[in-house]
Design a protein around this motif. Structure first.
Motif, PDB file in Angstrom:
ATOM      1  N   ARG A 263      65.113   9.194  49.544  1.00 57.53           N
ATOM      2  CA  ARG A 263      63.856   9.294  48.810  1.00 57.53           C
ATOM      3  C   ARG A 263      64.074   9.985  47.458  1.00 57.53           C
ATOM      4  NH1 ARG A 263      59.376   7.461  51.031  1.00 57.53           N
ATOM      5  NH2 ARG A 263      60.192   7.542  53.150  1.00 57.53           N
ATOM      6  N   ASP A 266      65.658   7.440  45.308  1.00 60.51           N
ATOM      7  CA  ASP A 266      64.616   6.486  44.938  1.00 60.51           C
ATOM      8  C   ASP A 266      63.791   7.019  43.773  1.00 60.51           C
ATOM      9  OD1 ASP A 266      63.087   4.024  45.582  1.00 60.51           O
ATOM     10  OD2 ASP A 266      61.480   5.441  46.040  1.00 60.51           O
ATOM     11  N   TRP A 269      66.040   7.126  40.545  1.00 65.87           N
ATOM     12  CA  TRP A 269      66.375   5.794  40.042  1.00 65.87           C
ATOM     13  C   TRP A 269      65.158   5.044  39.527  1.00 65.87           C
ATOM     14  CZ3 TRP A 269      70.710   3.794  38.417  1.00 65.87           C
ATOM     15  CH2 TRP A 269      71.925   4.332  38.851  1.00 65.87           C
ATOM     16  N   ARG A 270      64.004   5.204  40.209  1.00 65.55           N
ATOM     17  CA  ARG A 270      62.794   4.550  39.714  1.00 65.55           C
ATOM     18  C   ARG A 270      62.412   5.090  38.344  1.00 65.55           C
ATOM     19  NH1 ARG A 270      58.622   2.256  43.483  1.00 65.55           N
ATOM     20  NH2 ARG A 270      59.723   1.703  45.367  1.00 65.55           N
ATOM     21  N   TYR A 272      64.430   6.225  36.153  1.00 68.97           N
ATOM     22  CA  TYR A 272      65.380   5.591  35.238  1.00 68.97           C
ATOM     23  C   TYR A 272      64.965   4.139  34.963  1.00 68.97           C
ATOM     24  CZ  TYR A 272      69.843   3.801  33.478  1.00 68.97           C
ATOM     25  OH  TYR A 272      70.817   3.211  32.722  1.00 68.97           O
ATOM     26  N   GLY A 273      64.585   3.413  36.008  1.00 67.06           N
ATOM     27  CA  GLY A 273      64.169   2.022  35.849  1.00 67.06           C
ATOM     28  C   GLY A 273      62.975   1.883  34.925  1.00 67.06           C
ATOM     29  N   MET A 274      61.990   2.767  35.085  1.00 71.07           N
ATOM     30  CA  MET A 274      60.806   2.762  34.225  1.00 71.07           C
ATOM     31  C   MET A 274      61.194   3.000  32.777  1.00 71.07           C
ATOM     32  SD  MET A 274      58.031   2.137  35.588  1.00 71.07           S
ATOM     33  CE  MET A 274      56.875   2.420  36.895  1.00 71.07           C
ATOM     34  N   THR A 277      62.780   0.050  31.101  1.00 75.32           N
ATOM     35  CA  THR A 277      62.087  -1.234  30.952  1.00 75.32           C
ATOM     36  C   THR A 277      60.685  -1.149  30.351  1.00 75.32           C
ATOM     37  OG1 THR A 277      61.383  -1.020  33.258  1.00 75.32           O
ATOM     38  CG2 THR A 277      63.296  -2.419  32.828  1.00 75.32           C
ATOM     39  N   ALA A 278      60.027   0.009  30.425  1.00 76.61           N
ATOM     40  CA  ALA A 278      58.626   0.086  29.981  1.00 76.61           C
ATOM     41  C   ALA A 278      58.503  -0.331  28.517  1.00 76.61           C
ATOM     42  CB  ALA A 278      58.084   1.491  30.176  1.00 76.61           C
ATOM     43  N   ARG A 279      57.394  -0.935  28.183  1.00 74.93           N
ATOM     44  CA  ARG A 279      57.073  -1.335  26.802  1.00 74.93           C
ATOM     45  C   ARG A 279      56.017  -0.427  26.187  1.00 74.93           C
ATOM     46  NH1 ARG A 279      61.494  -3.820  28.154  1.00 74.93           N
ATOM     47  NH2 ARG A 279      62.014  -5.510  26.749  1.00 74.93           N
ATOM     48  N   ILE A 280      55.317   0.319  27.024  1.00 75.65           N
ATOM     49  CA  ILE A 280      54.312   1.280  26.566  1.00 75.65           C
ATOM     50  C   ILE A 280      54.485   2.517  27.437  1.00 75.65           C
ATOM     51  CG2 ILE A 280      51.847   1.753  26.271  1.00 75.65           C
ATOM     52  CD1 ILE A 280      51.323  -1.231  26.359  1.00 75.65           C
ATOM     53  N   ILE A 281      54.597   3.676  26.818  1.00 76.65           N
ATOM     54  CA  ILE A 281      54.795   4.865  27.649  1.00 76.65           C
ATOM     55  C   ILE A 281      54.229   6.088  26.926  1.00 76.65           C
ATOM     56  CG2 ILE A 281      57.151   5.371  26.833  1.00 76.65           C
ATOM     57  CD1 ILE A 281      57.864   5.859  29.804  1.00 76.65           C
ATOM     58  N   GLU A 285      53.824  10.774  30.536  1.00 80.08           N
ATOM     59  CA  GLU A 285      54.610  10.027  31.520  1.00 80.08           C
ATOM     60  C   GLU A 285      56.104  10.158  31.244  1.00 80.08           C
ATOM     61  OE1 GLU A 285      54.071   5.783  31.725  1.00 80.08           O
ATOM     62  OE2 GLU A 285      55.252   5.627  33.560  1.00 80.08           O
ATOM     63  N   LEU A 333      48.518   4.002  20.561  1.00 79.53           N
ATOM     64  CA  LEU A 333      49.165   2.855  21.214  1.00 79.53           C
ATOM     65  C   LEU A 333      50.481   2.499  20.526  1.00 79.53           C
ATOM     66  CD1 LEU A 333      49.153   0.660  23.395  1.00 79.53           C
ATOM     67  CD2 LEU A 333      47.936  -0.828  21.788  1.00 79.53           C
ATOM     68  N   ALA A 337      54.234   2.526  22.222  1.00 75.41           N
ATOM     69  CA  ALA A 337      55.159   1.388  22.160  1.00 75.41           C
ATOM     70  C   ALA A 337      56.472   1.814  21.504  1.00 75.41           C
ATOM     71  CB  ALA A 337      54.524   0.241  21.380  1.00 75.41           C
TER      72      ALA A 337
ATOM     73  N   ASP B 266      54.731  -4.980  29.250  1.00 74.32           N
ATOM     74  CA  ASP B 266      54.962  -3.701  29.919  1.00 74.32           C
ATOM     75  C   ASP B 266      54.858  -3.858  31.436  1.00 74.32           C
ATOM     76  OD1 ASP B 266      55.285  -0.753  29.701  1.00 74.32           O
ATOM     77  OD2 ASP B 266      53.293  -0.719  30.595  1.00 74.32           O
ATOM     78  N   THR B 277      65.864  -0.878  40.371  1.00 77.55           N
ATOM     79  CA  THR B 277      66.353   0.483  40.584  1.00 77.55           C
ATOM     80  C   THR B 277      65.896   1.146  41.886  1.00 77.55           C
ATOM     81  OG1 THR B 277      64.516   1.278  39.225  1.00 77.55           O
ATOM     82  CG2 THR B 277      66.651   1.039  38.138  1.00 77.55           C
ATOM     83  N   ARG B 279      65.221   2.522  45.524  1.00 75.04           N
ATOM     84  CA  ARG B 279      66.092   2.698  46.694  1.00 75.04           C
ATOM     85  C   ARG B 279      65.316   2.524  47.987  1.00 75.04           C
ATOM     86  NH1 ARG B 279      69.252   2.141  42.528  1.00 75.04           N
ATOM     87  NH2 ARG B 279      71.372   2.834  42.934  1.00 75.04           N
ATOM     88  N   ILE B 280      63.995   2.593  47.908  1.00 73.65           N
ATOM     89  CA  ILE B 280      63.127   2.392  49.072  1.00 73.65           C
ATOM     90  C   ILE B 280      61.961   1.554  48.573  1.00 73.65           C
ATOM     91  CG2 ILE B 280      61.668   3.477  50.808  1.00 73.65           C
ATOM     92  CD1 ILE B 280      63.175   6.074  50.372  1.00 73.65           C
TER      93      ILE B 280
END
Lengths: 351, 351
Positions: A263, A266, A269-270, A272-274, A277-281, A285, A333, A337, B266, B277, B279-280
């Motif tokens: 966990r 998870d 890594w999530r 990191y994944g966000m 890849t995110a286009r707006i943050i 966050e 916005l 971006a 996004d 990414t 893991r769960i």
């Protein structure tokens, strides 16, 4: 010039080195001083404020504390540049926003800054990466001595240094330690820590000091009492509690890994994944996701990302930095971006 | 053998081809039939059920509808294999769970399946990828004719085909169309569509038919009335409404892209980032993320991921498929970890 230089580095407080650097971001010592013969800032008229700033500025330069190009007259500085200084913790929000003649002296490594005409005539602060309160105190003392060569500080034998707000009278010292405590938040032990801390007359604050939220699981712990105690007592009080909190956080991280490694992986890594890849943050966050990345880095979950990259992301994804890097002001916005784009490029190793 | 073969393909319903395949996943035609001389399943004793299944099975084989190795006696089939058939839409949940002698005949392309001893003696269904109701109907009719060569179906000149549940009496036909409607959900127009649909006496259901949630923005629209209407009328009624819904969904997608392209990108990219990414990951979450990926693929946001990969992920991340691929049963957390691993490998192009 100065601002362009600043953008190329992360500064002392975010260097990520020093003792316990996985949990202790930095120590900060602040001294509040006022110059005899001047009233407190809030009582001054415009001419007095100008005179006060000029006198302190000239002492800073005379004593070669900083060269002239590193003294910033904030009343002549663009709003975006002032915001940059706040985000780098070099000036306070109040110092950013006020209108009267005021300045700040910043050394090359951003280890020290001296605010002039903030709440007090002089507010000098020293950062030290990691848990190094004594080292920071030494630097602050040296700076205090240098200033005292040219300035006669208001001092009462009975009370100590006199300050605009009674809460700072005495030593004028605030010592604080910025901690990254994600595991204590995740295991819900953070409240217990705060209760223990407040019994020691210490205060807990968020990332940007008084009245701010603990964004990204960053907390600042600092002394509340300045009167009737020596600098040594104040430091000893904090030094007594920080190692305990550090060991709690470390144990909480170990326990989380032992009980539920998957966990934790998870979560990291999530994040990191966000970020990849995110286009707006939003800045809020990204702070939370970078906090997860930072913890992941120290737990060996994300071995390929160095701390320097994470720290640069922390600093440069703040609204002021983003706009400064883009060289123009942006609506929310567009910022969100641009932030996402900046993070993606950085994590791709492209900028 | 059969189950190993099934795991190597996605089947007709998920082929992703045919008219309007960006929005219409597939059409499904189902005919309910009962054999004269036998009571309805719920009234039968054990011997009758066995006799009924044997008779229908032998006709299916005699008529060479499927070879012997593609007739599955479900009462002799392992629970995990039965679950696999449900997840592939080849048998119903009820057919998976019941205890008595029963079976299913499955053709090589998984275009047709014939359930024996489900609610009715015979439930034959035909899938056709994309919007091709008439083609599916043609295949269903041909199959019905083949079965009728060996079986005397219960038929009343007044009512039509007799079925265990009165809602199927008449044609015994249920025609349904499975739609992917993410943009209508995002723009909050989906309820209006459902209201229009229900006025035409059509039902809206989730991914796995009656009583299931519309996971991943997948919806099935089907006729409710089977009595007093011809097959042609029923098909015409559905054929009249589906193109309208398809054009609404397409317009909603275009509008979302025009109004807020960045936010759409996004959404799609974050879904991709999570899948790459995590893991769960639960089956519900992966369905939602794959739904975003599917929309992104059709909008040209994710050009490097082909539809075949997305469809395989839809199918193989279901609990039964995951366990079957791993060749052992797993608890929920182990499944969620295995699912995340499977998705990562697939999107990395490693499996």
């Amino acid at each position: 010039m100065l601002f362009d230089q600043l953008l190329k580095q992360t500064g002392e407080w975010l260097r990520g080195t020093g003792p316990e650097a996985d949990i202790v971001i930095c120590c900060r010592l602040r001294l509040a001083r006022n110059v005899q013969g001047f009233r407190f800032i809030s009582r001054m008229d415009a001419d007095e404020r100008t005179a006060c700033e000029q006198q302190i500025r000239s002492v800073i330069l005379q004593q070669r504390i900083v060269p002239e190009d590193r003294y910033v007259s904030l009343h002549e500085t663009a709003p975006l540049d002032r915001k940059l200084l706040v985000e780098r913790h070099l000036i306070s929000k109040e110092h950013e926003d006020s209108k009267h003649p005021r300045g700040v002296a910043i050394d090359r490594d951003e280890q020290t800054s001296i605010m002039v005409n903030e709440e007090d005539h002089v507010r000098l602060q020293v950062f030290q990466s990691g848990l190094q309160l004594r080292a920071a105190h030494k630097v602050a003392n040296a700076l205090d001595d240098l200033l005292a060569r040219g300035l006669d500080f208001a001092f009462s034998p009975q009370l100590g240094y006199l300050t605009a707000c009674p809460t700072n009278v005495g030593t004028g010292l605030r010592a604080s330690v910025m901690l990254h405590l994600p595991a204590l938040v995740l295991t819900r032990h953070i409240e217990k820590v705060f209760q223990a801390v407040s019994k020691l007359n210490l205060a807990v604050r968020g990332l940007h000091g008084e009245g701010t939220e603990a964004s990204g699981h960053f907390y600042q712990i600092s002394n509340q009492v300045t009167l009737g105690r020596s600098d040594a007592d104040i430091l000893a009080n904090i030094e007594q509690v920080i190692p305990t909190i550090v060991s709690y956080e470390r144990k909480a991280r170990e326990e989380l890994l032992r009980r539920d490694r998957l966990r934790m992986e998870d979560r990291v890594w999530r994040a990191y994944g966000m970020l990849r890849t995110a286009r707006i943050i939003s800045s809020e966050e990204s702070l939370m996701l970078l906090s997860a990345l930072r913890m992941g880095h120290h737990l060996g979950i994300l071995p390929d990302i160095d701390l320097q990259t994470i720290n640069e992301l922390f600093l440069n994804t703040q609204p002021g930095h983003l706009q400064k890097l883009a060289a123009h002001e942006m609506e929310a916005l567009e910022r969100d971006a641009r932030r996402a784009e900046y993070i993606r490029r950085k994590l791709d190793g492209k900028s």
